[in-house]
Design an enzyme around this catalytic site. Sequence first.
Site, short mmCIF file in Angstrom:
data_model
loop_
_atom_site.label_atom_id
_atom_site.label_comp_id
_atom_site.label_asym_id
_atom_site.label_seq_id
_atom_site.Cartn_x
_atom_site.Cartn_y
_atom_site.Cartn_z
CD GLN A 155 -3.08 0.88 2.14
OE1 GLN A 155 -3.99 0.12 1.83
NE2 GLN A 155 -3.05 1.48 3.31
CD GLU A 199 -2.24 7.86 2.90
OE1 GLU A 199 -1.05 7.52 2.98
OE2 GLU A 199 -3.11 7.44 3.67
CD GLU A 280 0.79 1.52 8.91
OE1 GLU A 280 -0.45 1.59 8.79
OE2 GLU A 280 1.57 2.45 8.62
CG ASP A 306 -3.11 1.61 10.93
OD1 ASP A 306 -3.88 2.07 11.80
OD2 ASP A 306 -3.21 1.92 9.73
CE LYS A 331 -4.12 5.47 10.09
NZ LYS A 331 -4.47 4.33 9.19
NE ARG A 360 -7.58 6.43 8.71
CZ ARG A 360 -8.39 5.51 9.25
NH1 ARG A 360 -8.97 5.75 10.41
NH2 ARG A 360 -8.60 4.35 8.64
CB SER A 361 -6.44 7.45 2.36
OG SER A 361 -7.63 6.80 2.75
CE LYS A 382 1.55 5.77 6.93
NZ LYS A 382 0.76 4.52 7.09
#
Length: 412
Positions: A155, A199, A280, A306, A331, A360-361, A382
């Site tokens: 990803q 992202e 991750e 995550d 998050k 978040r995306s 991040k």
Amino acid sequence: MSKITSINGRIIYNSRGSKTIEVDIISENKFLGRVCAPSGASVGKYEAVSFPNEKPEESLRILNENAQKFIGLESSDLKTIHDTLRSIDQSSNYAKIGGALAFAVSIASMESASKANDTSLFQTLSSESSFKFPFPLGNILGGGAHAGPGTPDIQEILICAIGTKTIRDAIETNLAVHKELRRILEKEDPSFTNGRGDEGGWAPKLKNEKALELSAKACENLGFTLGKEVALGVDFASSTQWSEEKEKYVYERAGFVNSSEEQIEFAANIIKKYKLIYAEDAVHEEAFEDMAELTTKFPKTLVTGDDLTVTNKDILTKAINMKSCNAAILKVNQAGSLYDAFEFAKVANQNNIKLITSHRSGESTDSHIAHIGLATKSKMLKVGIVGGERVAKLNELIRLSEHDLIRGMAEI
């Protein structure tokens, strides 16, 4: 102290063009806190529900019906704000009001309080007297749920300027690697359209191994040594490959299938070959023992949960007991309210689990998570590298570098 005098919300749009909720809280009739809730594409099974029945309008209706419950509360009293949200929704995952609403209300209240107190948000959120900057961790090449067909199954391939001494140098180094990678991709494939994922990472038609090789080459072309001035990270997002029916990891784009043992070896080989500082979700979200094997094998890599930990303090406690990770993503909207997220951060910090505060995306142009990263003593932030909704967070770090209380970079 300042009391909430009004609260209202609206439906707006995130960086993917999807509907979301924004909440305004005003204290003492003049101090505005405004927060827009983000949303993820790669979503953990156990994280908070974003909206009831996936409808932001439902969250807004519930906010309007219950607005009076917040009037008169101290805007800085995070626990009471949380308890008031919980009086409306007692479900374990905010299924009634939506975690996005809990996110927006709790952070907007604290922003309003910080303005009333004439202090920065990170100071309102923390009683510490000194702070260090988290290292920006940014997506340089994307695939999986964040990019289209033909891109890698992995990803995210990420960059972190671990050798830099200032936040500006860290940001500029990440930007340089991102730009150099584009040049390499254009040379590799003259038809590359400069397409990017959700992202901001480049989204080329490449297999996993080639994507990693070219990302490493971008660093080396700029004179950097992997593991010294800069380091790569990978978000495997392995739950998106995991087939419960087959009990195997199915890499459809690359055309192979891994057993659990093969997945551990697959991830371990990438960590070793590319000297990853960050790995991750290298296995699926319920594979606590497999994560523990990687954590033991790579103590100097941030083996990060995550989907595994979903900003849930109880699940994190299980991961700690099983030694399943040495780092965890924070998050806020995975947890729901900011209070929930801070309870998670407390457990992490008490047990030497390194925190990575993350976007978040599907993002907004808000910059609150830069402050949340500081307040939770996060080692990394991040937040991507390019794109207005990503740069907003990075620019806030630049502004905060003018603050006397923040000195130097975090120790990873």
